[in-house]
Design an enzyme around this catalytic site. Structure first.
Site, mmCIF file in Angstrom:
data_model
loop_
_atom_site.group_PDB
_atom_site.id
_atom_site.type_symbol
_atom_site.label_atom_id
_atom_site.label_comp_id
_atom_site.label_asym_id
_atom_site.label_seq_id
_atom_site.Cartn_x
_atom_site.Cartn_y
_atom_site.Cartn_z
ATOM 1 N N ARG A 58 4.233 1.123 -14.895
ATOM 2 C CA ARG A 58 3.727 1.706 -16.121
ATOM 3 C C ARG A 58 2.287 2.189 -16.015
ATOM 4 N NH1 ARG A 58 7.543 -1.575 -17.548
ATOM 5 N NH2 ARG A 58 6.535 -2.888 -16.042
ATOM 6 N N THR A 59 1.382 1.304 -15.587
ATOM 7 C CA THR A 59 -0.043 1.624 -15.678
ATOM 8 C C THR A 59 -0.407 2.806 -14.774
ATOM 9 O OG1 THR A 59 -0.444 -0.708 -16.142
ATOM 10 C CG2 THR A 59 -2.360 0.617 -15.563
ATOM 11 N N LYS A 86 -6.382 -1.400 7.372
ATOM 12 C CA LYS A 86 -7.020 -1.367 8.704
ATOM 13 C C LYS A 86 -8.312 -2.174 8.716
ATOM 14 C CE LYS A 86 -5.358 3.310 9.649
ATOM 15 N NZ LYS A 86 -5.796 4.693 9.792
ATOM 16 N N ARG A 108 -6.908 -0.715 -9.724
ATOM 17 C CA ARG A 108 -6.183 -1.987 -9.924
ATOM 18 C C ARG A 108 -6.341 -2.792 -8.637
ATOM 19 N NH1 ARG A 108 -0.332 -3.392 -12.330
ATOM 20 N NH2 ARG A 108 -1.563 -3.036 -14.195
ATOM 21 N N HIS A 136 -7.673 -6.442 -18.358
ATOM 22 C CA HIS A 136 -6.800 -5.261 -18.265
ATOM 23 C C HIS A 136 -7.056 -4.475 -19.564
ATOM 24 C CE1 HIS A 136 -3.589 -2.627 -17.418
ATOM 25 N NE2 HIS A 136 -2.608 -3.475 -17.222
HETATM 26 C C1 NCD Z 1 0.635 -6.373 -16.757
HETATM 27 C C2 NCD Z 1 -0.285 -6.452 -15.555
HETATM 28 O O1 NCD Z 1 -0.020 -5.839 -14.527
HETATM 29 O O2 NCD Z 1 -1.280 -7.108 -15.711
HETATM 30 N N1 NCD Z 1 1.519 -5.301 -16.765
HETATM 31 C C3 NCD Z 1 1.108 -4.043 -17.063
HETATM 32 O O3 NCD Z 1 0.050 -3.608 -16.714
HETATM 33 N N2 NCD Z 1 1.951 -3.287 -17.801
HETATM 34 C C4 NCD Z 1 1.301 -7.655 -17.012
HETATM 35 C C5 NCD Z 1 2.176 -8.220 -15.938
HETATM 36 O O4 NCD Z 1 2.149 -7.833 -14.787
HETATM 37 O O5 NCD Z 1 2.925 -9.139 -16.276
#
Ligand code: NCD
Length: 333
Positions: A58-59, A86, A108, A136
């Site tokens: 999703r993100t 590497k 991320r 997040h």
């Molecule tokens: C979350 C995450 O990655 O922190 N998911 C997300 O970003 N949609 C929550 C999760 O991984 O459970």
């Protein structure tokens, strides 16, 4: 008050008025995704790098779609294709990316604080797409937008966040933002997964699902973060679900107009029953839709704003909104 941050590293300490201004901008951007041609020129000529060291559906997709809908060029880098495999350090990767003059980097990373480190090494805005167990922020903002759309406000609501709070960056970002906007936040889960120190940020702590969700306006379910758990925090997954899975019966304890959120990915039958995830109170797909608008708003606020200030264009003109033009010309445009 306008959004004044240079980066989006987290929501801790961000004033309510700034959060509201992000939500308002996101709300005005939603309409772009409903158009036949889903593109406005706000970030034309800008480059957005998505640097993902952890898996994401999703993100990552949402950030990429958001950047593309604003006409930015996007570059996706994942851990397996980066030189991290590497032995390059994160700071060196950042310096090299910086040398290519991106206009924003979305990050991320499994380590809490990775985005703060990057922000010290690059001059462009950094957007935190999830750092370890820390924050997040875009997830929390899309959650807030979804709650505000469905319930009309954030102030005075009771929001129960249920599950693996200890390892959840989603819970931490939501706690900061919801408290800033005047919601009561309950953190609910087994005692081993509800850190007591979060009470210092104004959270109510609960170790029983029924007490946690009783009369709640919003119930936000979280996934058990097995990839971050170095020890056993509960005996078995079966036992966890017996006590903390959100069933239709548990939903009936909440307010009659309750809405159910989950950031995804779902583990059906473990933290949430399918009948609840797909049921009438679930707004999980609205969260995903709102994610694109929230990320468009943040890219716009962090990247395009300076361009707008130089050219004197308004936000509405930058996103190609015809409304102000119609108003100025008495409806002739
Ligand atoms: C979350 C995450 O990655 O922190 N998911 C997300 O970003 N949609 C929550 C999760 O991984 O459970």
């Amino acid at each position: 008050m306008a959004f004044t941050q240079r980066h989006l590293l987290g929501l801790e300490g961000v004033p309510a008025a700034e959060i509201t201004s992000i939500l308002d901008t996101a709300a005005s951007f939603k309409e772009i995704s409903e158009r036949d041609i889903k593109k406005v020129p706000a970030l034309r000529g800008k480059t957005v790098i998505n640097l993902f060291y952890e898996s994401s559906t999703r993100t990552r997709t949402s950030f990429e779609i958001a950047a593309k809908r604003l006409s930015a060029d996007t570059v996706n880098i994942s851990a397996s294709t980066s030189s991290a495999s590497k032995g390059e350090t994160l700071a060196d990767t950042a310096r090299n990316l910086e040398a290519m003059r991106p206009d924003a980097i979305v990050v991320r990373h499994p380590a809490s604080g990775a985005c703060h480190l990057l922000a010290r090494h690059v001059s462009c805005p950094i957007l935190n797409a999830g750092d370890g167990c820390h924050e997040h922020p875009t997830q929390a903002l899309l959650d807030l937008l979804t709650i505000r759309e469905h319930l009309g406000r954030l102030e005075g609501l009771t929001v129960a966040i249920v599950g693996d709070i200890l390892h959840s960056r989603v819970a931490r970002s939501n706690l900061h933002a919801l408290r800033a906007l005047g919601s009561t936040v309950r953190l609910v889960g087994p005692p081993t997964l509800v850190p007591r120190d979060l009470a210092a940020f104004g959270a109510e702590l609960h170790t029983e699902l029924a007490a946690g969700v009783r009369d709640a306006d919003v119930v936000m379910m979280l996934r058990i973060q097995r990839e971050r758990q170095g020890a056993n925090f509960f005996p078995t997954l079966d036992e966890y679900s017996q006590y903390f899975c959100l069933t239709e019966e548990a939903v009936r304890l909440a307010k009659p107009q309750v809405i159910i959120l989950h950031p995804g990915p779902l583990n059906r039958g473990l933290e949430i029953a399918s009948a609840v995830a797909d049921g009438p109170y679930s707004v999980i797909m609205d969260q995903v839709t709102n994610g694109v608008a929230v990320r468009m708003a943040l890219l716009y606020l962090l990247v395009a704003r300076s361009k707008g200030e130089e050219s004197g264009e308004t936000a509405a003109e930058m996103i190609g909104d015809a409304e102000p033009v119609r108003r100025r010309t008495g409806g002739r445009a």
